[in-house]
Write a protein that holds these residues in place. Structure first.
Motif, mmCIF file in Angstrom:
data_model
loop_
_atom_site.group_PDB
_atom_site.id
_atom_site.type_symbol
_atom_site.label_atom_id
_atom_site.label_comp_id
_atom_site.label_asym_id
_atom_site.label_seq_id
_atom_site.Cartn_x
_atom_site.Cartn_y
_atom_site.Cartn_z
ATOM 1 N N LEU A 172 0.832 -1.205 0.000
ATOM 2 C CA LEU A 172 0.000 0.000 0.000
ATOM 3 C C LEU A 172 0.867 1.255 0.000
ATOM 4 C CD1 LEU A 172 -2.801 -0.988 2.563
ATOM 5 C CD2 LEU A 172 -3.025 -0.818 0.075
ATOM 6 N N GLN A 180 -1.033 5.212 2.655
ATOM 7 C CA GLN A 180 -1.867 4.020 2.494
ATOM 8 C C GLN A 180 -3.313 4.393 2.166
ATOM 9 O OE1 GLN A 180 -0.325 0.628 5.381
ATOM 10 N NE2 GLN A 180 -0.056 2.626 6.346
ATOM 11 N N HIS A 240 -6.146 -2.660 5.421
ATOM 12 C CA HIS A 240 -5.159 -2.727 6.506
ATOM 13 C C HIS A 240 -5.908 -2.959 7.813
ATOM 14 C CE1 HIS A 240 -2.084 -1.639 9.398
ATOM 15 N NE2 HIS A 240 -1.184 -1.519 8.438
#
Length: 649
Positions: free
Chosen positions: A273, A500, A569
């Motif tokens: 990411l 990210q 995530h």
């Protein structure tokens, strides 16, 4: 003086000393046993001395007596000398007792072993005392313990040993691993944590160097608290992220940061990411010289972008970040653009000229009391500046735009918080327009995404550097309220969250980090005071001053927690929060812009409350440029409700 010689030369020096002591002890043993000196048959010495040395010196070498540093031999030296002597005595005595050479008293080897043992131990102790005294007087090095006998600790000890200008002198390692305890690494003994008190007393140690950069946050905090409770100051090598990125060398030992006091682990990034929005891409960062913007630039630079455009209004800040990145990343294509986000034409030109694909918008006024007493420029920069930056990104055809927002945007009580919520709405407005245009043209739409932070540790204007300055000055440390809490994250976490989010964003979402429980600011102040004053015996007062204009007792991260959902995530969450219709947002933004141009503060605040219905100012909002009032940044909104407290050992 020994520091002038190489390690091998110092080892041969110690061998020569042992040869001299053994020879002297053997002559003395003959004299004691026979009552005469020299012995009647001197030839006996010529064959017995090589026999003794031939067994003793290899035994000492195997036991590590020639590898140790005489300035820090540790507590195991006498036992190792005794062990080597015992081995030598047995090896020499066995053939003597078997063959019984004529004219040679066999008790001589026993007497010699006793004498040489005493002389060798005493000689090493004397040399250690002399060297320690010389080190303290000439180099004025501070004796320290290195906590952690892993790679970082060993490299740190090696660096200190090679650098004559180092201010620290390591006396031993401390490690929790029972396998390492009792051993020696580069001449330093590895002891258990329980033995620290004895080591500190012996060497006068008052400081511990924490050399475990990968230790999780909550374990680090617990360890630091234990060390401080023993009256020790704690310094630390850089954390793992700084070491891996090359931002700081291992030898850069500094005070333990407030990040070490967070009662949670740092959230590790997803490398895929991180790279998605930076590696091989053209990237522009607004506010590139600020606390968040500069860290963002460092991490982007390390990921290998095609080009990195630094967009910054402050010339000194732009100069500093460009110089730093140019030195650290000599092959990186850098463009340092001096400009304001309010200058839409210049920003659009920079985006087009460098074919920018990703924009990270970090430029903002963020200090709550300052914006509270300067509402007009604060709103102009934070709201209109974001709106124009987003429009510039749309016009230039970028693929992603990430706004850096704050938890103060949730049910704001300050102008700064309300300005950031209005900036989020401006982002949503431009994002909806981008989606409509893309649909009409049959192409993918650029993504406009928001990221909300808690307080960033050690950023400019945060409490941590303020507390540090106040502690260095002897106090008092000022806290607004005994119960005030804040969410905290490290600057590395903040920058990684932005990167990210840019990769995961589809448009219109708010991303936030799982930051655990909020931290009581009073507890943070106490921990920093204890950590700094542990070995000094001094005390510092904590003074409660009352909440300042615009400040809240507790912050929130989401307007509607039910809108939160997981992302790619595990520690980052996304939310799609309710917002006015794009047309209504656009209308209010135009009205706000016109009121700001007219410098009409009542009209500005009226439109701001319509745009951000949750905005509820705690008191009257004034502009200090108009009212002539002073000292508003430090004028409490409400009186403190707790007495002064003295903190220290």
């Amino acid at each position: 003086m020994l520091g002038l010689f190489s390690r091998r030369q110092r080892q041969w020096f110690k061998v020569a000393i042992d040869v001299a002591i053994t020879s002297t002890a053997l002559l003395a043993a003959f004299a004691i046993r026979l009552g005469t000196f020299p012995p009647p048959d001197p030839v006996v010495i010529l064959w017995i001395l090589p026999l003794v040395l031939g067994t003793r010196l290899p035994a000492f070498a195997w036991l590590g007596l020639y590898r140790e540093n005489l300035a820090r031999p540790g507590g195991g030296m006498p036992l190792r000398v005794l062990t080597g002597e015992a081995f030598s005595l047995l090896a020499v005595s066995a053939p003597l007792f078997l063959f019984q050479p004529p004219g040679f008293p066999r008790s001589v080897v026993v007497i010699e072993a006793a004498l040489s043992t005493a002389l060798l131990i005493a000689g090493r102790e004397v040399m250690t005392a002399v060297l320690m005294s010389r080190l303290r007087r000439s180099r004025r090095r501070e004796p320290v313990i290195i906590y952690g006998a892993g790679n970082a600790g060993v490299q740190l000890a090696g660096t200190m040993g090679q650098d004559a200008n180092q201010e620290f002198w390591p006396v031993c390692f401390v490690d929790d691993d029972p396998v390492k305890q009792g051993g020696r690494i580069d001449g330093l003994e590895v002891v258990a944590p329980e033995a620290m008190s004895a080591v500190c007393e012996r060497y006068g140690v008052k400081r511990v160097l924490l050399a475990i950069p990968s230790l999780p946050g909550w374990k680090r905090r617990s360890l630091i608290e234990r060390l401080v409770a023993q009256g020790l100051s704690v310094s630390s090598v850089p954390n793992l992220i700084d070491l891996v990125s090359g931002r700081l060398p291992l030898s850069k030992v500094g005070e333990v940061g407030a990040g070490d006091l967070l009662n949670r682990e740092e959230v590790p990034p997803d490398e895929d990411l991180l790279r998605a929005e930076a590696a091989g891409r053209s990237v522009l960062v607004t506010g590139a010289g600020g606390s968040i913007g500069s860290e963002l630039c460092r991490q982007i630079a390390a990921l290998g972008p095609k080009v990195l455009v630094l967009y910054e209004i402050s010339e000194p800040a732009l100069y500093q970040i460009e110089l730093e990145l140019a030195q650290r990343f000599p092959d990186l294509r850098l463009a340092a653009v001096l400009g304001s986000v309010l200058d839409q034409e210049r920003l659009t030109a920079a985006l087009r000229a460098h074919e920018v694909e990703s924009v990270f918008h970090a430029a903002a006024y963020k200090h709550v009391p300052i914006v509270e007493q300067n509402p007009l420029p604060g709103l102009w920069n934070n709201v209109v500046g974001t709106w124009r930056a987003a429009e510039a990104a749309l016009r230039a055809g970028v693929s992603s735009f990430v706004l850096i927002s704050t938890d103060k945007a949730v049910r704001p009580t300050s102008v700064m918080g309300a300005s950031k919520r209005a900036a989020e709405l401006a982002c949503l407005l431009v994002g909806s327009r981008a989606a409509e245009l893309a649909q009409c043209e049959g192409r993918s739409a650029p993504r406009f995404t928001m990221v909300r932070f808690g307080n960033v540790l050690d950023s400019a204007g945060s409490v941590v550097p303020l507390f540090r300055r106040q502690i260095d000055a002897g106090g008092p440390v000022t806290v607004t309220h005994p119960d005030v809490t804040r969410y905290f994250m490290t600057v590395q976490e903040a920058a990684q969250l932005v990167l990210q989010a840019g990769a995961m964003g589809k448009g219109g979402e708010v991303f936030l980090l799982e930051m655990g429980e909020p931290v009581r600011i009073a507890d943070l102040a106490r921990s920093m005071i204890d950590l700094t004053l542990a070995a000094t015996g001094r005390r510092i007062e904590i003074r409660y001053t009352g909440l300042r204009p615009g400040e809240k007792l507790h912050e929130e991260l989401l307007i509607d927690s039910s809108a939160c959902e997981p992302s790619a995530h595990p520690k980052i969450f996304r939310a799609r929060e309710a917002a006015p219709a794009p047309a209504a947002i656009g209308e209010r933004l135009h009205e706000l812009e016109q009121a700001l141009i007219a410098q009409d503060l009542p009209a500005v605040l009226e439109v701001l409350k319509e745009l951000v219905p949750d905005y509820s100012p705690a008191g009257a909002v004034e502009d200090c440029a108009v009212t002539g009032r002073s000292g508003l940044s430090f004028e409490p909104r409400q009186p403190a409700s707790a007495p002064r407290v003295a903190v220290g050992p």
